[in-house]
Write a protein that holds these residues in place. Structure first.
Motif, mmCIF file in Angstrom:
data_model
loop_
_atom_site.group_PDB
_atom_site.id
_atom_site.type_symbol
_atom_site.label_atom_id
_atom_site.label_comp_id
_atom_site.label_asym_id
_atom_site.label_seq_id
_atom_site.Cartn_x
_atom_site.Cartn_y
_atom_site.Cartn_z
ATOM 1 N N VAL A 238 0.842 -1.200 0.000
ATOM 2 C CA VAL A 238 0.000 0.000 0.000
ATOM 3 C C VAL A 238 0.877 1.250 0.000
ATOM 4 O O VAL A 238 0.636 2.199 -0.754
ATOM 5 C CB VAL A 238 -0.952 0.004 1.213
ATOM 6 C CG1 VAL A 238 -1.733 1.310 1.287
ATOM 7 C CG2 VAL A 238 -1.915 -1.172 1.144
ATOM 8 N N THR A 239 1.889 1.248 0.832
ATOM 9 C CA THR A 239 2.789 2.400 0.912
ATOM 10 C C THR A 239 3.516 2.621 -0.409
ATOM 11 O O THR A 239 3.643 3.762 -0.883
ATOM 12 C CB THR A 239 3.810 2.185 2.039
ATOM 13 O OG1 THR A 239 3.111 2.010 3.270
ATOM 14 C CG2 THR A 239 4.737 3.384 2.166
ATOM 15 N N ASP A 240 3.982 1.548 -1.040
ATOM 16 C CA ASP A 240 4.693 1.674 -2.309
ATOM 17 C C ASP A 240 3.789 2.214 -3.409
ATOM 18 O O ASP A 240 4.198 3.075 -4.202
ATOM 19 C CB ASP A 240 5.256 0.314 -2.731
ATOM 20 C CG ASP A 240 6.440 -0.127 -1.884
ATOM 21 O OD1 ASP A 240 6.971 0.716 -1.125
ATOM 22 O OD2 ASP A 240 6.818 -1.311 -1.969
ATOM 23 N N VAL A 241 2.564 1.701 -3.491
ATOM 24 C CA VAL A 241 1.622 2.182 -4.503
ATOM 25 C C VAL A 241 1.298 3.657 -4.258
ATOM 26 O O VAL A 241 1.245 4.457 -5.204
ATOM 27 C CB VAL A 241 0.340 1.327 -4.506
ATOM 28 C CG1 VAL A 241 -0.725 1.955 -5.409
ATOM 29 C CG2 VAL A 241 0.636 -0.091 -4.960
ATOM 30 N N ALA A 242 1.102 4.016 -3.005
ATOM 31 C CA ALA A 242 0.823 5.413 -2.673
ATOM 32 C C ALA A 242 1.981 6.310 -3.098
ATOM 33 O O ALA A 242 1.779 7.375 -3.710
ATOM 34 C CB ALA A 242 0.555 5.550 -1.175
ATOM 35 N N ARG A 243 3.201 5.889 -2.800
ATOM 36 C CA ARG A 243 4.380 6.692 -3.147
ATOM 37 C C ARG A 243 4.494 6.865 -4.654
ATOM 38 O O ARG A 243 4.814 7.960 -5.143
ATOM 39 C CB ARG A 243 5.631 6.033 -2.578
ATOM 40 C CG ARG A 243 6.903 6.869 -2.728
ATOM 41 C CD ARG A 243 8.109 6.170 -2.139
ATOM 42 N NE ARG A 243 7.939 5.947 -0.704
ATOM 43 C CZ ARG A 243 7.864 4.740 -0.147
ATOM 44 N NH1 ARG A 243 7.935 3.640 -0.895
ATOM 45 N NH2 ARG A 243 7.710 4.611 1.165
#
Length: 298
Positions: A238-243
């Motif tokens: 989730v964090t990677d996609v958000a970034r």
């Protein structure tokens, strides 16, 4: 993502019966206190009213509420009334009945069918309206729902309610209600990492029938009424996609929810103006097929 130029219309529209709404709406549960149903320190009244007015300015025309959304000195329905009345012509307010709380905040037993009229009238009084656009029967437990739904159908015939929905139900309860009166929406717990029993099946059934599916706790996930855990509690995907999208994890969660079908209406709630702008902006976030595959496997 820049939120100030993005409105709720970016998420597209769907219908609640004959009422067209933007798919990105607003849930009023968190307007009354820092934590839902918290009888501790209430939220600042002026700030909550400002959030509601800002939501409408940003194109929100679907607000979810209930008479049992209250904390010390604060009632979500009263805040909505104070902030938005006289109501815009296109604003759809959806409320729910079934559960109740006494003035001390304690939960009451699930209302008997004959008590539902009183709950409907309480919502009408608090909101300052002569009818309710949509009323959801919030179901408690696995039992039958026909008698309760029939009582609400009678209130539709009396002109107090325009449309009916149902919440926290199984597919069998949904079909039972539908045999009594038309159902325009199903509201169940559903999110990237927190889904109620049978919610996936109900999402599919609603899509096949063109009925709105309205997930709650799309951001909070397993945090439910307490809200998302500190730091978001997000996994690396989730964090990677958000970034990669210049977005927040919460925006990714909302966008993922909206990507599950054109009939899904999101109702994220907040008492924070900055979070409101972020939530609305999530309606413009387009996830790729690769993003969705990665999130599904996370």
């Amino acid at each position: 993502m820049q939120s100030e130029t993005i409105t709720a219309a970016a998420a597209g529209t769907w219908k609640l019966g004959d009422l067209t709404v933007n798919r990105l709406g607003f849930g009023a549960m968190r307007l009354t206190g820092a934590a839902a149903f918290d009888l501790g320190a209430p939220r600042d009244r002026r700030r909550s009213i400002g959030v509601l007015r800002r939501a409408v300015e940003l194109g929100v025309n679907h607000i979810d509420t209930a008479a049992f959304y209250f904390s010390t000195l604060r009632s979500a329905n009263e805040l909505i009334n104070s902030a938005l009345a006289p109501y815009p012509d296109d604003l759809v307010i959806v409320t729910k009945v079934g559960p109740g709380r006494d003035p001390s905040g304690e939960w009451l037993p699930w209302a008997r069918p004959e008590r539902l009229r009183g709950q409907v009238e309480e919502n009408l009084r608090q909101l300052g309206r002569d009818h309710l656009d949509v009323v959801n029967l919030r179901v408690e437990g696995p039992g039958p729902v026909a008698e309760h739904f029939g009582a609400l159908a009678e209130l539709c015939e009396a002109g107090l309610i325009r449309h009916l929905g149902i919440s926290s139900v199984s597919p069998a309860q949904f079909f039972e209600a539908q045999a009594v009166a038309p159902v325009v929406c199903v509201q169940n717990r559903y999110g990237l990492d927190g889904r109620g029993p049978n919610s996936g099946e109900l999402l599919r059934i609603c899509g096949e029938q063109g009925i709105a599916f309205v997930p709650f706790f799309a951001i909070a996930g397993e945090g439910r009424e307490a809200g998302a855990p500190a730091g978001g509690g997000d996994n690396g995907v989730v964090t990677d996609v958000a970034r990669a999208h210049g977005a927040t994890p919460a925006q990714v969660r909302l966008a993922w929810t909206l990507h599950q079908g054109p009939h899904i209406l999101a109702i994220p709630g907040t008492g924070d103006p900055a979070h409101l702008d972020e939530n609305i902006a999530a309606g413009a976030l387009r996830l790729s097929a690769e993003d969705l595959t990665r999130l599904a496997s996370s």
